[in-house]
Design a protein around this motif. Structure first.
Motif, short mmCIF file in Angstrom:
data_model
loop_
_atom_site.label_atom_id
_atom_site.label_comp_id
_atom_site.label_asym_id
_atom_site.label_seq_id
_atom_site.Cartn_x
_atom_site.Cartn_y
_atom_site.Cartn_z
N ALA A 9 -25.93 -4.12 -28.89
CA ALA A 9 -26.13 -5.25 -27.98
C ALA A 9 -26.42 -6.53 -28.75
O ALA A 9 -25.93 -7.61 -28.41
CB ALA A 9 -27.26 -4.95 -27.00
N SER A 10 -27.22 -6.42 -29.81
CA SER A 10 -27.53 -7.59 -30.64
C SER A 10 -26.29 -8.09 -31.37
O SER A 10 -26.05 -9.30 -31.45
CB SER A 10 -28.62 -7.23 -31.64
N ALA A 11 -25.48 -7.16 -31.87
CA ALA A 11 -24.24 -7.55 -32.54
C ALA A 11 -23.28 -8.19 -31.55
O ALA A 11 -22.59 -9.17 -31.87
CB ALA A 11 -23.59 -6.33 -33.20
N GLY A 12 -23.22 -7.65 -30.33
CA GLY A 12 -22.37 -8.23 -29.30
C GLY A 12 -22.81 -9.63 -28.91
O GLY A 12 -21.98 -10.51 -28.68
N ASP A 13 -24.11 -9.86 -28.84
CA ASP A 13 -24.63 -11.19 -28.53
C ASP A 13 -24.26 -12.18 -29.63
O ASP A 13 -23.85 -13.30 -29.34
CB ASP A 13 -26.15 -11.12 -28.34
N SER A 14 -24.39 -11.78 -30.87
CA SER A 14 -24.01 -12.65 -31.99
C SER A 14 -22.52 -12.95 -31.97
O SER A 14 -22.09 -14.08 -32.23
CB SER A 14 -24.39 -12.01 -33.32
N LEU A 15 -21.72 -11.93 -31.63
CA LEU A 15 -20.28 -12.13 -31.54
C LEU A 15 -19.93 -13.09 -30.41
O LEU A 15 -19.09 -13.97 -30.58
CB LEU A 15 -19.57 -10.78 -31.33
N ALA A 16 -20.61 -12.96 -29.27
CA ALA A 16 -20.35 -13.86 -28.14
C ALA A 16 -20.71 -15.30 -28.49
O ALA A 16 -19.97 -16.23 -28.14
CB ALA A 16 -21.14 -13.39 -26.92
N ASN B 258 -26.68 0.83 -27.22
CA ASN B 258 -27.99 0.73 -27.87
C ASN B 258 -28.30 -0.72 -28.24
O ASN B 258 -27.46 -1.60 -28.12
CB ASN B 258 -28.05 1.65 -29.11
N VAL B 259 -29.52 -0.92 -28.68
CA VAL B 259 -30.00 -2.28 -28.97
C VAL B 259 -29.25 -2.91 -30.13
O VAL B 259 -28.94 -4.11 -30.10
CB VAL B 259 -31.53 -2.24 -29.26
N GLY B 260 -28.91 -2.15 -31.13
CA GLY B 260 -28.20 -2.69 -32.29
C GLY B 260 -26.83 -3.21 -31.92
O GLY B 260 -26.43 -4.30 -32.33
#
Length: 142
Positions: free
Chosen positions: A69-76, A65-67
């Protein structure tokens, strides 16, 4: 106040400077040619420095889900910043030196390598400089 007093305290005018140049033009030309010649010789004696760049992208696992994915992007992005600070350390320089069999010291290797993370991205850019283009490429990739 007399106008003659004002004219004598004004200082040299443009004609004075032209007369100085006209009088010493040979010396001025000789100094100019010597400076150009020295700059030319100095440029020819400098070693050629080659630069190679390598880049990598830090990713995290796929998200449903989008939430997430956004958390994963911040982690990356956070990991990319951490990895870039680790890439510029002595243990990494020692490992690169051993892997490639380089003769240069770790301090020189650290000076020749720059690590950057463009703002708000998960990309890591590594640039290496060397007098040998193949060696610069190997160092950047390592």
């Amino acid at each position: 106040m007399d106008t003659q007093d004002v004219e004598t305290t004004a200082g040299p005018d443009l004609r004075h400077y032209f007369s100085v140049v006209r009088s010493y033009w040979r010396g001025i030309l000789a100094i100019l040619l010597a400076a150009v010649l020295l700059a030319f010789v100095w440029t020819l004696t400098q070693p050629k420095i080659y630069q190679a760049s390598s880049s990598g992208l830090v990713t995290t696992g796929g998200a449903d889900n989008v939430g997430l994915a956004s958390a994963g992007d911040s982690l990356a992005k956070s990991k990319a910043t951490s990895y870039s600070s680790i890439a510029g350390t002595r243990p990494v320089a020692v490992a690169v030196k051993e892997d490639l069999g380089l003769d240069t010291g770790e301090n020189q290797l650290l000076n020749d390598v720059t690590v950057q993370v463009p703002s708000d991205t998960a990309e890591i850019r590594i640039s290496a400089q060397s007098t040998d283009p193949a060696q610069a490429q190997e160092i950047a990739n390592a």
